[in-house]
Design a protein around this motif. Structure first.
Motif, PDB file in Angstrom:
ATOM      1  N   ARG A 104      -5.435 -11.575  -5.371  1.00 32.15           N
ATOM      2  CA  ARG A 104      -4.590 -11.164  -6.536  1.00 32.15           C
ATOM      3  C   ARG A 104      -3.097 -11.578  -6.201  1.00 32.15           C
ATOM      4  NH1 ARG A 104      -4.866  -5.214  -8.332  1.00 32.15           N
ATOM      5  NH2 ARG A 104      -4.418  -4.906  -6.063  1.00 32.15           N
ATOM      6  N   PRO A 105      -2.218 -11.464  -7.160  1.00 34.25           N
ATOM      7  CA  PRO A 105      -0.655 -11.643  -6.926  1.00 34.25           C
ATOM      8  C   PRO A 105      -0.383 -10.610  -6.228  1.00 34.25           C
ATOM      9  CG  PRO A 105      -1.317 -12.009  -9.433  1.00 34.25           C
ATOM     10  CD  PRO A 105      -2.698 -11.335  -8.662  1.00 34.25           C
ATOM     11  N   THR A 106       0.651 -10.963  -5.414  1.00 38.97           N
ATOM     12  CA  THR A 106       1.293  -9.983  -4.546  1.00 38.97           C
ATOM     13  C   THR A 106       2.274  -8.925  -5.421  1.00 38.97           C
ATOM     14  OG1 THR A 106       2.810 -11.643  -3.942  1.00 38.97           O
ATOM     15  CG2 THR A 106       1.279 -11.106  -2.280  1.00 38.97           C
ATOM     16  N   VAL A 107       2.637  -7.850  -4.849  1.00 41.50           N
ATOM     17  CA  VAL A 107       3.262  -6.919  -5.712  1.00 41.50           C
ATOM     18  C   VAL A 107       4.557  -7.536  -6.183  1.00 41.50           C
ATOM     19  CG1 VAL A 107       4.326  -4.915  -5.738  1.00 41.50           C
ATOM     20  CG2 VAL A 107       2.236  -5.089  -4.557  1.00 41.50           C
ATOM     21  N   HIS A 108       5.345  -8.175  -5.608  1.00 42.31           N
ATOM     22  CA  HIS A 108       6.491  -8.884  -5.829  1.00 42.31           C
ATOM     23  C   HIS A 108       6.382  -9.901  -6.972  1.00 42.31           C
ATOM     24  CE1 HIS A 108       5.999 -11.955  -2.787  1.00 42.31           C
ATOM     25  NE2 HIS A 108       6.322 -12.874  -3.752  1.00 42.31           N
ATOM     26  N   LYS A 109       5.223 -10.735  -7.028  1.00 43.91           N
ATOM     27  CA  LYS A 109       4.768 -11.271  -8.112  1.00 43.91           C
ATOM     28  C   LYS A 109       4.224 -10.879  -9.454  1.00 43.91           C
ATOM     29  CE  LYS A 109       4.844 -15.515  -7.476  1.00 43.91           C
ATOM     30  NZ  LYS A 109       6.135 -16.209  -7.823  1.00 43.91           N
ATOM     31  N   ALA A 110       3.428  -9.586  -8.978  1.00 48.08           N
ATOM     32  CA  ALA A 110       2.991  -8.998 -10.382  1.00 48.08           C
ATOM     33  C   ALA A 110       4.098  -8.136 -10.968  1.00 48.08           C
ATOM     34  CB  ALA A 110       1.788  -8.189  -9.886  1.00 48.08           C
ATOM     35  N   PHE A 111       4.983  -7.771 -10.182  1.00 48.38           N
ATOM     36  CA  PHE A 111       6.177  -6.976 -10.676  1.00 48.38           C
ATOM     37  C   PHE A 111       7.486  -7.745 -10.502  1.00 48.38           C
ATOM     38  CE2 PHE A 111       2.690  -4.119 -10.172  1.00 48.38           C
ATOM     39  CZ  PHE A 111       2.707  -3.247 -11.317  1.00 48.38           C
ATOM     40  N   ASP A 112       8.359  -7.170  -9.631  1.00 41.15           N
ATOM     41  CA  ASP A 112       9.342  -8.039  -9.193  1.00 41.15           C
ATOM     42  C   ASP A 112       9.979  -7.486  -7.707  1.00 41.15           C
ATOM     43  OD1 ASP A 112      11.523  -5.643  -9.251  1.00 41.15           O
ATOM     44  OD2 ASP A 112      10.691  -5.575 -11.398  1.00 41.15           O
ATOM     45  N   GLU A 113      10.768  -8.205  -7.087  1.00 39.34           N
ATOM     46  CA  GLU A 113      11.017  -7.944  -5.752  1.00 39.34           C
ATOM     47  C   GLU A 113      11.682  -6.592  -5.491  1.00 39.34           C
ATOM     48  OE1 GLU A 113      13.455 -10.985  -3.466  1.00 39.34           O
ATOM     49  OE2 GLU A 113      12.488 -12.503  -4.669  1.00 39.34           O
ATOM     50  N   ALA A 114      12.506  -6.134  -6.513  1.00 40.38           N
ATOM     51  CA  ALA A 114      13.074  -4.567  -6.245  1.00 40.38           C
ATOM     52  C   ALA A 114      11.946  -3.635  -6.521  1.00 40.38           C
ATOM     53  CB  ALA A 114      14.183  -4.254  -7.095  1.00 40.38           C
ATOM     54  N   THR A 115      11.036  -3.624  -7.231  1.00 44.66           N
ATOM     55  CA  THR A 115      10.062  -2.846  -7.384  1.00 44.66           C
ATOM     56  C   THR A 115       8.901  -2.995  -6.321  1.00 44.66           C
ATOM     57  OG1 THR A 115      10.181  -3.342  -9.860  1.00 44.66           O
ATOM     58  CG2 THR A 115       8.144  -2.149  -9.189  1.00 44.66           C
ATOM     59  N   ALA A 116       8.763  -3.920  -5.753  1.00 43.71           N
ATOM     60  CA  ALA A 116       7.926  -4.283  -4.574  1.00 43.71           C
ATOM     61  C   ALA A 116       8.558  -3.343  -3.385  1.00 43.71           C
ATOM     62  CB  ALA A 116       7.710  -5.447  -4.271  1.00 43.71           C
ATOM     63  N   ILE A 117       9.766  -3.520  -3.260  1.00 43.42           N
ATOM     64  CA  ILE A 117      10.505  -2.948  -1.849  1.00 43.42           C
ATOM     65  C   ILE A 117      10.318  -1.342  -2.238  1.00 43.42           C
ATOM     66  CG2 ILE A 117      12.905  -2.386  -0.909  1.00 43.42           C
ATOM     67  CD1 ILE A 117      13.507  -5.358  -1.692  1.00 43.42           C
ATOM     68  N   LEU A 118      10.606  -1.035  -3.451  1.00 38.83           N
ATOM     69  CA  LEU A 118      10.499   0.391  -3.692  1.00 38.83           C
ATOM     70  C   LEU A 118       9.174   1.036  -3.895  1.00 38.83           C
ATOM     71  CD1 LEU A 118      13.196   0.701  -6.593  1.00 38.83           C
ATOM     72  CD2 LEU A 118      13.536   1.598  -4.227  1.00 38.83           C
ATOM     73  N   ALA A 119       8.256   0.468  -4.029  1.00 38.80           N
ATOM     74  CA  ALA A 119       6.919   0.711  -3.978  1.00 38.80           C
ATOM     75  C   ALA A 119       6.466   1.049  -2.365  1.00 38.80           C
ATOM     76  CB  ALA A 119       5.752  -0.371  -4.572  1.00 38.80           C
ATOM     77  N   GLY A 120       6.847  -0.078  -1.559  1.00 38.38           N
ATOM     78  CA  GLY A 120       6.596  -0.107  -0.264  1.00 38.38           C
ATOM     79  C   GLY A 120       7.239   1.370   0.489  1.00 38.38           C
ATOM     80  N   ASP A 121       8.576   1.521   0.142  1.00 37.95           N
ATOM     81  CA  ASP A 121       9.235   2.868   0.388  1.00 37.95           C
ATOM     82  C   ASP A 121       8.637   3.797   0.243  1.00 37.95           C
ATOM     83  OD1 ASP A 121      11.144   1.010   1.219  1.00 37.95           O
ATOM     84  OD2 ASP A 121      12.695   1.415  -0.259  1.00 37.95           O
ATOM     85  N   ALA A 122       8.040   3.945  -1.194  1.00 39.74           N
ATOM     86  CA  ALA A 122       7.358   5.230  -1.707  1.00 39.74           C
ATOM     87  C   ALA A 122       6.014   5.533  -0.976  1.00 39.74           C
ATOM     88  CB  ALA A 122       7.213   5.146  -3.116  1.00 39.74           C
ATOM     89  N   LEU A 123       5.382   4.448  -0.625  1.00 39.57           N
ATOM     90  CA  LEU A 123       4.177   4.547  -0.205  1.00 39.57           C
ATOM     91  C   LEU A 123       4.271   5.282   1.228  1.00 39.57           C
ATOM     92  CD1 LEU A 123       2.225   1.427  -1.086  1.00 39.57           C
ATOM     93  CD2 LEU A 123       1.464   3.690  -1.615  1.00 39.57           C
ATOM     94  N   LEU A 124       5.201   4.718   2.083  1.00 41.43           N
ATOM     95  CA  LEU A 124       5.839   4.986   3.304  1.00 41.43           C
ATOM     96  C   LEU A 124       5.977   6.616   3.261  1.00 41.43           C
ATOM     97  CD1 LEU A 124       6.255   4.393   6.438  1.00 41.43           C
ATOM     98  CD2 LEU A 124       8.586   3.825   5.708  1.00 41.43           C
ATOM     99  N   THR A 125       6.773   6.733   2.478  1.00 41.73           N
ATOM    100  CA  THR A 125       7.254   8.242   2.352  1.00 41.73           C
ATOM    101  C   THR A 125       6.273   9.036   2.397  1.00 41.73           C
ATOM    102  OG1 THR A 125       9.409   7.538   1.602  1.00 41.73           O
ATOM    103  CG2 THR A 125       9.192   9.768   1.335  1.00 41.73           C
ATOM    104  N   GLU A 126       5.508   8.895   1.528  1.00 43.45           N
ATOM    105  CA  GLU A 126       4.202   9.819   0.805  1.00 43.45           C
ATOM    106  C   GLU A 126       3.387   9.911   2.201  1.00 43.45           C
ATOM    107  OE1 GLU A 126       2.522  12.298  -1.619  1.00 43.45           O
ATOM    108  OE2 GLU A 126       4.415  11.287  -1.777  1.00 43.45           O
TER     109      GLU A 126
END
Length: 300
Positions: A104-126
């Motif tokens: 499937r498209p990677t997160v930065h392709k399906a959304f955008d680069e900034a959202t992908a960075i923040l999604a990763g940050d949020a998963l790590l924190t959780e």
């Protein structure tokens, strides 16, 4: 009789359900409301795919000490969140620049680069919130040990540090030892943490933890070596992501050093090392043995 395929399927299903429940606006909110686009990106990068091998290692190591699979779920879920975050960030244009992940498209392709960075940050924190919660283990000392173990495995001396070494190696070249060190950190450290977290859940003594660490380090080497071989030999369709990228980027791996056949021989030797480390546990470690063999035989 231990059934590896059933165990892997059961673990993957449990993790998928747990991820689906956790990654919701309601569950992730507090003190403010979680942004729906962020939650959607976290779900895109975490759900519908993946073999969930790291949570499987947690439950298999814990099973040696008679910990029920349900008691190992939260720790396994935490390490899977860290793994998913790392994939989202690895795929970014500034890193590996991949357009596909699990077909499937990677997160930065399906959304955008900034959202992908923040999604990763949020998963790590959780992940660390999960380990700190009483649901993970009733003993606060065990929960603290799990937090510390995952932080070491994921941090500057582990996965993130390995990624940095990988970037440096692309620019300046690697010696054979440098490749091994980088891979032990980038891939091996989280596999090592998974096994050790299962042992911590089970109250392993120092000797048991040392034995399982030796297994985990060899299993991590085997997993990465198999991945490098697949990058050369497998199709993109089979892998669900681009292949041949190591050669395209001039990246040195043990396959480029040893050749495919030499790497396969080294892989078999590494799996044997992992298996021999488990002798002390007898049949109780059949799950971990099966996973090490699976690392060597997987085709995607």
């Amino acid at each position: 009789m231990y059934d590896f395929s059933a165990d892997m399927r059961d673990c993957a299903t449990e993790i998928e359900v747990a991820l689906g429940n956790l990654l919701s606006t309601a569950k992730l909110s507090g003190p403010g409301p979680a942004a729906e686009r962020l939650v959607a990106a976290m779900r895109h990068g975490s759900l519908a795919g993946g073999k969930r091998l790291r949570p499987l290692l947690v439950r298999q190591a814990a099973a040696i000490f008679a910990v029920p699979t349900a008691r190992a779920l939260t720790a396994g879920l935490a390490i899977e969140l860290v793994h998913c975050y790392s994939l989202i960030h690895d795929d970014l244009p500034a890193m590996d620049d991949d357009d596909l992940r699990r077909g499937r498209p990677t997160v930065h392709k399906a959304f955008d680069e900034a959202t992908a960075i923040l999604a990763g940050d949020a998963l790590l924190t959780e992940a660390f919130a999960l380990l700190a919660a009483p649901d993970c283990h009733p003993d606060p000392a065990i929960r603290i040990a799990l937090v510390a173990e995952l932080a070491r495995g994921a941090g500057g001396g582990g996965m993130v540090g390995g990624q940095m070494r990988d970037i440096e190696g692309e620019q300046g070249g690697f010696s054979g030892d440098d490749i091994s060190t980088m891979q032990a950190m980038k891939t091996g450290a989280l596999i090592r943490a998974s096994v050790r977290m299962g042992a911590l859940l089970g109250g392993a003594d120092a000797r048991g933890l040392a034995v399982l660490t030796a297994y985990a380090e060899a299993a991590g080497r085997a997993f990465q070596l198999a991945d490098d071989i697949l990058d050369v030999t497998a199709s993109a369709a089979a892998m669900g992501k681009a292949t041949g990228k190591d050669a395209e980027m001039g990246k040195q791996t043990l396959v480029t050093t040893l050749g495919v056949e030499g790497a396969r021989q080294h892989l078999n030797e590494t799996v044997s090392t992992a298996l021999s480390a488990l002798r002390t546990f007898g049949p109780k470690a059949d799950g971990l043995r099966a996973t090490a063999r699976y690392f060597a035989s997987r085709e995607h």
